[in-house]
Design an enzyme around this catalytic site. Sequence first.
Site, PDB file in Angstrom:
ATOM      1  N   GLN A   1       0.844  -1.108   0.025  1.00 22.70           N
ATOM      2  CA  GLN A   1      -0.094   0.052   0.050  1.00 22.70           C
ATOM      3  C   GLN A   1       1.012   1.251  -0.017  1.00 22.70           C
ATOM      4  O   GLN A   1       1.779   1.289   0.700  1.00 22.70           O
ATOM      5  CB  GLN A   1      -0.925   0.002   1.388  1.00 22.70           C
ATOM      6  CG  GLN A   1      -2.050   1.117   1.273  1.00 22.70           C
ATOM      7  CD  GLN A   1      -2.744   1.359   2.324  1.00 22.70           C
ATOM      8  OE1 GLN A   1      -2.410   1.909   3.441  1.00 22.70           O
ATOM      9  NE2 GLN A   1      -4.016   0.860   2.301  1.00 22.70           N
TER      10      GLN A   1
ATOM     11  N   CYS B   1      -6.207   7.229   5.616  1.00 28.60           N
ATOM     12  CA  CYS B   1      -5.544   7.572   6.638  1.00 28.60           C
ATOM     13  C   CYS B   1      -5.936   8.722   7.282  1.00 28.60           C
ATOM     14  O   CYS B   1      -5.459   9.916   6.655  1.00 28.60           O
ATOM     15  CB  CYS B   1      -4.032   7.254   6.536  1.00 28.60           C
ATOM     16  SG  CYS B   1      -3.031   7.625   7.969  1.00 28.60           S
TER      17      CYS B   1
ATOM     18  N   LYS C   1      -8.088   1.755  -0.780  1.00 30.81           N
ATOM     19  CA  LYS C   1      -8.681   1.769   0.424  1.00 30.81           C
ATOM     20  C   LYS C   1      -9.038   3.228   0.929  1.00 30.81           C
ATOM     21  O   LYS C   1      -8.299   4.023   0.982  1.00 30.81           O
ATOM     22  CB  LYS C   1      -7.776   1.140   1.752  1.00 30.81           C
ATOM     23  CG  LYS C   1      -8.601   1.067   3.000  1.00 30.81           C
ATOM     24  CD  LYS C   1      -7.763   0.312   4.039  1.00 30.81           C
ATOM     25  CE  LYS C   1      -8.639   0.041   5.185  1.00 30.81           C
ATOM     26  NZ  LYS C   1      -8.388   1.064   6.218  1.00 30.81           N
TER      27      LYS C   1
END
Length: 330
Positions: free
Chosen positions: A72, A102, A141
């Site tokens: 990632q 994040c 994500k």
Amino acid sequence: MVKIGNIELPEFPLLLAPMEDVSDPPFRRLCKTHGADMMYSEFISSEGLIRDAIKSRMKLDIFDYERPVGIQIFGGDEEAMALSSKIVSTVKPDLVDINFGCPVKKVVCKGAGAGVLKDVDLMVRLTKAVIRSTDLPVTVKTRLGWDESSINIDEVAERLQDIGVQALTIHARTRAQMYKGHADWSHIARVKNNPRITMPIFGNGDIDSPEKALKYKNEYGIDGIMIGRAAIGYPWIFNEIKHYFKTGEHLPAPTVTDRVEAARNHLMWSMEWKGERLGIVEMRRHYTNYFKGIHSFKEYKQKLVTTDEPENLFAIMKEIEQVYAGYEFV
């Protein structure tokens, strides 16, 4: 069966989340041993990779027994993301994943991670840059949106799929929520039920028991679940969920012997990968989680986090196993 490019996963895969300072090769190995179907590296700064930062480069270490495994990356600059994608491809992971979720301030302030949720056009450009730079499947994500008043996951999912993203993991919180409050999976269900969406949709957030995993599987219709914090110090959760799905029954809880074995393996593999000194020091943050729920454990915890010699650490663990033999966790 769930497919991401040429990667074939089980019918309802359980994924280990990429977690900073947690999802390194020793921890991933432990989770793979206990039933994780696919895993990801810790997230890697695209700028760090290009600068040849040692810590970023170490995060590229993957091993065949982990597969399928994704690496990632995160960043806010198209050129840096494209170049880091090429660097990642050289170590031959099974896929490249982009972190647009994040919420940490130091990442968001650089216009990366969840910061990109404020600018979907930028998100699309960054993702295109990565897709153009690799032959590997690219996945993403992300979160629901920046805050409650700007939930844009429906638009994000459609636009990412349109440019070639092959799977999407959605953490069911906004950036403003960080890791607090309620994870609202109804938004994930809406994305999954969108007739335009054909790529796999994985849900993430608050799954900490087999019962909840089954409830969310049935209620929200997702293609799989990503587990993060619940696996820290408790890698057994993957096989527990799978067993519960099949039988409706619980596996026996891990014993003190099981916990000692997991901690011992984690320490051993950490020393092998990081070197003895760093492996010992960085393992210290994990002991509380492995032995959570044991009464009057403070003395042993203190020994574990202050001892510097491997043989003494293994001796302490052996003593823990003997002293607490037969201990029943409540």
